[in-house]
Design a protein around this motif. Structure first.
Motif, short mmCIF file in Angstrom:
data_model
loop_
_atom_site.label_atom_id
_atom_site.label_comp_id
_atom_site.label_asym_id
_atom_site.label_seq_id
_atom_site.Cartn_x
_atom_site.Cartn_y
_atom_site.Cartn_z
N TRP A 25 28.54 29.43 30.74
CA TRP A 25 28.30 29.93 32.09
C TRP A 25 29.45 29.55 33.03
O TRP A 25 29.90 30.36 33.83
CB TRP A 25 26.98 29.41 32.62
CG TRP A 25 26.65 29.92 33.98
CD1 TRP A 25 26.57 31.22 34.38
CD2 TRP A 25 26.36 29.15 35.14
NE1 TRP A 25 26.24 31.30 35.72
CE2 TRP A 25 26.10 30.04 36.21
CE3 TRP A 25 26.28 27.77 35.37
CZ2 TRP A 25 25.78 29.60 37.48
CZ3 TRP A 25 25.95 27.35 36.65
CH2 TRP A 25 25.70 28.25 37.68
N ALA A 26 29.94 28.32 32.94
CA ALA A 26 31.05 27.88 33.79
C ALA A 26 32.30 28.70 33.50
O ALA A 26 33.01 29.10 34.43
CB ALA A 26 31.31 26.39 33.58
N LEU A 27 32.58 28.94 32.23
CA LEU A 27 33.75 29.73 31.88
C LEU A 27 33.65 31.15 32.41
O LEU A 27 34.62 31.71 32.92
CB LEU A 27 33.96 29.75 30.37
CG LEU A 27 34.41 28.43 29.73
CD1 LEU A 27 34.42 28.55 28.22
CD2 LEU A 27 35.76 28.02 30.26
N VAL A 28 32.47 31.73 32.30
CA VAL A 28 32.28 33.09 32.80
C VAL A 28 32.36 33.13 34.32
O VAL A 28 33.09 33.94 34.90
CB VAL A 28 30.94 33.69 32.31
CG1 VAL A 28 30.61 34.98 33.03
CG2 VAL A 28 30.99 33.91 30.81
N SER A 29 31.63 32.25 34.99
CA SER A 29 31.58 32.32 36.45
C SER A 29 32.89 31.85 37.08
O SER A 29 33.42 32.52 37.98
CB SER A 29 30.41 31.51 36.99
OG SER A 29 30.54 30.16 36.65
N PHE A 30 33.43 30.75 36.62
CA PHE A 30 34.65 30.21 37.21
C PHE A 30 35.88 30.92 36.65
O PHE A 30 36.77 31.32 37.39
CB PHE A 30 34.74 28.71 36.96
CG PHE A 30 35.87 28.04 37.69
CD1 PHE A 30 35.81 27.87 39.07
CD2 PHE A 30 36.98 27.60 37.01
CE1 PHE A 30 36.86 27.26 39.75
CE2 PHE A 30 38.03 26.98 37.68
CZ PHE A 30 37.96 26.81 39.05
N PHE A 54 32.61 40.60 37.83
CA PHE A 54 32.23 39.28 37.34
C PHE A 54 31.99 38.32 38.50
O PHE A 54 31.06 37.51 38.46
CB PHE A 54 33.30 38.70 36.41
CG PHE A 54 33.05 38.99 34.97
CD1 PHE A 54 32.01 38.39 34.28
CD2 PHE A 54 33.84 39.89 34.28
CE1 PHE A 54 31.76 38.66 32.96
CE2 PHE A 54 33.61 40.17 32.95
CZ PHE A 54 32.56 39.56 32.30
N ALA A 55 32.81 38.39 39.53
CA ALA A 55 32.64 37.49 40.66
C ALA A 55 31.34 37.76 41.40
O ALA A 55 30.70 36.83 41.89
CB ALA A 55 33.83 37.62 41.61
N GLN A 56 30.95 39.03 41.49
CA GLN A 56 29.77 39.38 42.27
C GLN A 56 28.48 39.40 41.45
O GLN A 56 27.43 39.00 41.94
CB GLN A 56 29.97 40.75 42.93
CG GLN A 56 31.13 40.76 43.89
CD GLN A 56 30.98 39.72 44.98
OE1 GLN A 56 29.94 39.61 45.59
NE2 GLN A 56 32.01 38.95 45.21
N GLN A 57 28.53 39.93 40.23
CA GLN A 57 27.31 40.13 39.48
C GLN A 57 27.35 39.60 38.06
O GLN A 57 26.33 39.19 37.53
CB GLN A 57 27.00 41.64 39.41
CG GLN A 57 27.03 42.29 40.74
CD GLN A 57 25.84 43.16 41.00
OE1 GLN A 57 25.06 43.42 40.10
NE2 GLN A 57 25.69 43.60 42.21
N GLY A 58 28.51 39.64 37.45
CA GLY A 58 28.62 39.28 36.04
C GLY A 58 28.15 37.89 35.71
O GLY A 58 27.44 37.67 34.73
N SER A 59 28.52 36.91 36.54
CA SER A 59 28.10 35.55 36.25
C SER A 59 26.58 35.39 36.37
O SER A 59 25.98 34.62 35.62
CB SER A 59 28.82 34.55 37.15
OG SER A 59 28.51 34.77 38.50
N ILE A 60 25.98 36.14 37.28
CA ILE A 60 24.52 36.09 37.42
C ILE A 60 23.84 36.71 36.20
O ILE A 60 22.88 36.15 35.65
CB ILE A 60 24.07 36.78 38.71
CG1 ILE A 60 24.62 36.03 39.92
CG2 ILE A 60 22.55 36.88 38.78
CD1 ILE A 60 24.47 36.78 41.22
N VAL A 61 24.35 37.86 35.76
CA VAL A 61 23.80 38.52 34.57
C VAL A 61 23.94 37.61 33.35
O VAL A 61 22.99 37.44 32.58
CB VAL A 61 24.49 39.88 34.34
CG1 VAL A 61 24.13 40.46 32.99
CG2 VAL A 61 24.15 40.84 35.46
#
Length: 93
Positions: A25-30, A54-61
């Motif tokens: 999750w950290a790798l995807v969001s950050f 990814f910045a807006q929705q991808g990390s949440i998904v």
């Protein structure tokens, strides 16, 4: 009832699973949402730059998918160790 060694192994595997999922999750969001946003913006999904997505929705998904995976994997781990917490909470057995 689990003995001390089984309890230790159960929690070791639980913490390892949580650690791996949090790193993903950290790798995807950050990573995808901040560090690699510019190169990812060269790609698009339905006309939306991938880095922005990814910045807006991808990390949440991804986070929601990781939660679903964690629940599925922990159900399997609970069954492996004979833990029937759900039945005890829901049915009072």
């Amino acid at each position: 009832m689990l003995d001390a060694d089984q309890r230790r192994e159960y929690w070791r595997r639980n913490v390892r699973l949580m650690s791996v999922l949090l790193v993903i999750w950290a790798l995807v969001s950050f990573g995808a949402g901040i560090i690699f946003v510019d190169p990812l913006n060269n790609l698009s999904i339905f006309g939306i730059p991938l880095g922005f997505w990814f910045a807006q929705q991808g990390s949440i998904v991804v986070f929601v998918l990781l939660i679903a995976f964690y629940v599925w994997r922990m159900d399997k781990l609970d069954a492996e160790f004979g833990i029937e917490e759900y039945d005890q909470e829901v049915h009072g057995h």
